[in-house]
Design an enzyme around this catalytic site. Structure first.
Site, PDB file in Angstrom:
ATOM      1  N   ARG A  15      52.002  35.442  91.058  1.00  0.00           N
ATOM      2  CA  ARG A  15      52.177  36.330  89.912  1.00  0.00           C
ATOM      3  C   ARG A  15      50.835  36.900  89.460  1.00  0.00           C
ATOM      4  NH1 ARG A  15      55.351  32.177  86.078  1.00  0.00           N
ATOM      5  NH2 ARG A  15      54.010  30.751  87.249  1.00  0.00           N
ATOM      6  N   LYS A  75      48.776  31.343  84.824  1.00  0.00           N
ATOM      7  CA  LYS A  75      48.702  29.880  84.766  1.00  0.00           C
ATOM      8  C   LYS A  75      47.374  29.430  84.171  1.00  0.00           C
ATOM      9  CE  LYS A  75      51.339  27.372  85.815  1.00  0.00           C
ATOM     10  NZ  LYS A  75      52.409  26.837  84.946  1.00  0.00           N
ATOM     11  N   TYR A  94      49.531  30.703  79.996  1.00  0.00           N
ATOM     12  CA  TYR A  94      50.212  29.413  79.853  1.00  0.00           C
ATOM     13  C   TYR A  94      49.154  28.315  80.004  1.00  0.00           C
ATOM     14  CZ  TYR A  94      54.812  31.604  80.512  1.00  0.00           C
ATOM     15  OH  TYR A  94      55.939  32.370  80.372  1.00  0.00           O
ATOM     16  N   HIS A  96      49.970  24.610  78.684  1.00  0.00           N
ATOM     17  CA  HIS A  96      50.674  23.316  78.792  1.00  0.00           C
ATOM     18  C   HIS A  96      49.681  22.150  78.672  1.00  0.00           C
ATOM     19  CE1 HIS A  96      54.346  25.422  79.855  1.00  0.00           C
ATOM     20  NE2 HIS A  96      53.700  26.083  80.789  1.00  0.00           N
ATOM     21  N   GLU A 118      53.145  29.515  75.747  1.00  0.00           N
ATOM     22  CA  GLU A 118      54.319  28.665  75.526  1.00  0.00           C
ATOM     23  C   GLU A 118      54.530  28.226  74.084  1.00  0.00           C
ATOM     24  OE1 GLU A 118      51.012  25.774  76.683  1.00  0.00           O
ATOM     25  OE2 GLU A 118      51.676  27.773  77.294  1.00  0.00           O
ATOM     26  N   ASP A 270      55.837  21.117  83.823  1.00  0.00           N
ATOM     27  CA  ASP A 270      54.675  21.721  83.163  1.00  0.00           C
ATOM     28  C   ASP A 270      54.288  20.970  81.897  1.00  0.00           C
ATOM     29  OD1 ASP A 270      53.860  23.748  84.812  1.00  0.00           O
ATOM     30  OD2 ASP A 270      55.216  25.234  83.976  1.00  0.00           O
TER      31      ASP A 270
END
Length: 370
Positions: A15, A75, A94, A96, A118, A270
């Site tokens: 991505r 990510k 993101y 996490h 998130e 995640d």
């Protein structure tokens, strides 16, 4: 503002955080965009498309981090990226954090401004930047689960939908949120017998109303889960506590209750995973076996369908990214409670309670930043 988009370097992550259309929008607002060469290749976007949209292509990730005031990613940064991050640099991606203590400490040490997709949250408690990837992951969970139920892949050898005269597979879905709902749609559409468990009776009533006849709803508790896993062929873990570590709903001792060849897909990996025996895997090596049970715990599932995932994600992130670029992160977060809730680590301080609780770190109220 100077925007930087590095190429994702996590295993099999195809991505990209910004499309050429997104570049055009940033340019319209007077911002400068730098894209690392081939950052969009995996999603079907060439360097030429970015250049035509007004971006400048840079050959290395070091140059992108070095020049950008805001880094937009998909990510979380991995270890090789930590030294590239500058103090006060805004990272919008993101993270996490509750599933990675090393990452948390690294971002504290770098004194970056970490705004996590998130945990951006609307007033109705929905998570607008998590929803699109949860939709993709929920649907993929059934696709991948069906594949690994095949005997050559280590599974029980059952077809999800069965055939005339043969019963279909039993699918158990833990959590009735976005992931669970999308998984149930896919599994029921393929003809499986589906059971969704959740702790919210209101949510179960809603799902009971909208789902087809081959989907049942059951209240989530340990007793019910222990009973249901005995007959399940495929188990989907889709439980989420925003920004915090996922609860372990299936413990190691429960595996002995399952049939050999049962497949468990942990979409919550995640956030640490909702199976005690879960450990993060990659698209390169997606599964492992514990006590005869196949575990699929890929931490970036949507990365396998990057064209769909990139468009779905950037549709959601771009309006927020523009707010951050137009106003600066501080003013944007001061004006928007949604964005403010996305702040996790700021200039060495942990400002999200779920992260501080996960790693027993000092918590600073985000309001103290303004």
């Amino acid at each position: 503002m100077i925007i930087g988009v590095p190429k994702e370097i996590k295993n099999n992550e195809n991505r990209v955080a910004l499309t050429p259309a997104g570049v055009t929008e940033f340019r319209k607002h007077g911002h400068t965009v730098y894209i690392q060469t081939e950052a969009g290749k995996g999603s079907g976007f060439s360097d030429e498309l970015y250049s035509e949209a007004g971006a400048t292509i840079l050959p290395t990730i070091e140059e992108v981090y070095g020049i950008a005031e805001m880094i937009i990613k998909v990510k979380e940064p991995i270890e090789s990226e930590y030294p590239l991050i500058k103090e006060d640099q805004l990272l919008f991606t993101y993270f996490h954090f509750a599933s990675s203590e090393p990452l948390t400490h690294a971002m504290i040490e770098r004194k970056a401004v970490c705004l996590a997709y998130e945990t951006v949250e609307k007033t109705d408690r929905s998570l607008p930047l998590l929803v699109p990837m949860s939709e993709v992951a929920g649907r993929m969970a059934i696709q991948e689960g069906a594949k690994y139920l095949e005997k050559p892949m280590g599974g029980f050898g059952i077809l999800l939908g069965g055939v005339a005269g043969v019963k279909p597979a039993n699918v158990l879905i833990l959590g009735g949120g976005i992931v669970g709902t999308q998984s149930a749609k896919m599994a029921s559409g393929l003809g499986a017998n589906v059971t969704i468990v959740d702790i919210s009776l209101a949510r179960l009533r809603y799902l009971e109303d909208i789902m087809p006849a081959n989907v049942d709803t059951v209240m989530s508790n340990e007793y019910n889960i222990r009973e249901l896993i005995k007959g399940a062929n495929l188990i989907i873990g889709g439980v989420l506590i925003p920004g915090a570590k996922a609860p372990s709903l299936i413990t190691r001792d429960m595996l002995k209750l399952m049939k050999p060849g049962t497949v468990m897909v942990d979409v919550a990996i995640d956030q640490g995973g909702c199976f005690e025996t879960s450990k993060a895997t990659t698209h390169e090596n997606p599964i492992y076996e514990v006590d005869g049970v196949v575990h699929y715990c890929v931490a970036n599932m949507p990365g396998a369908v990057p064209y769909t995932s990139t468009l779905a994600l950037t549709n959601a992130t771009l309006p927020y990214a523009l707010q951050l670029a137009n106003l600066g992160w501080k003013k944007a977060c001061e004006n928007s409670e949604e964005l403010r809730k996305g702040l996790n680590v700021v200039n060495g301080k942990v400002v999200f309670k779920g992260v501080s609780d996960a790693w027993n770190l000092t918590y600073t109220d985000v309001k103290e930043l303004f």
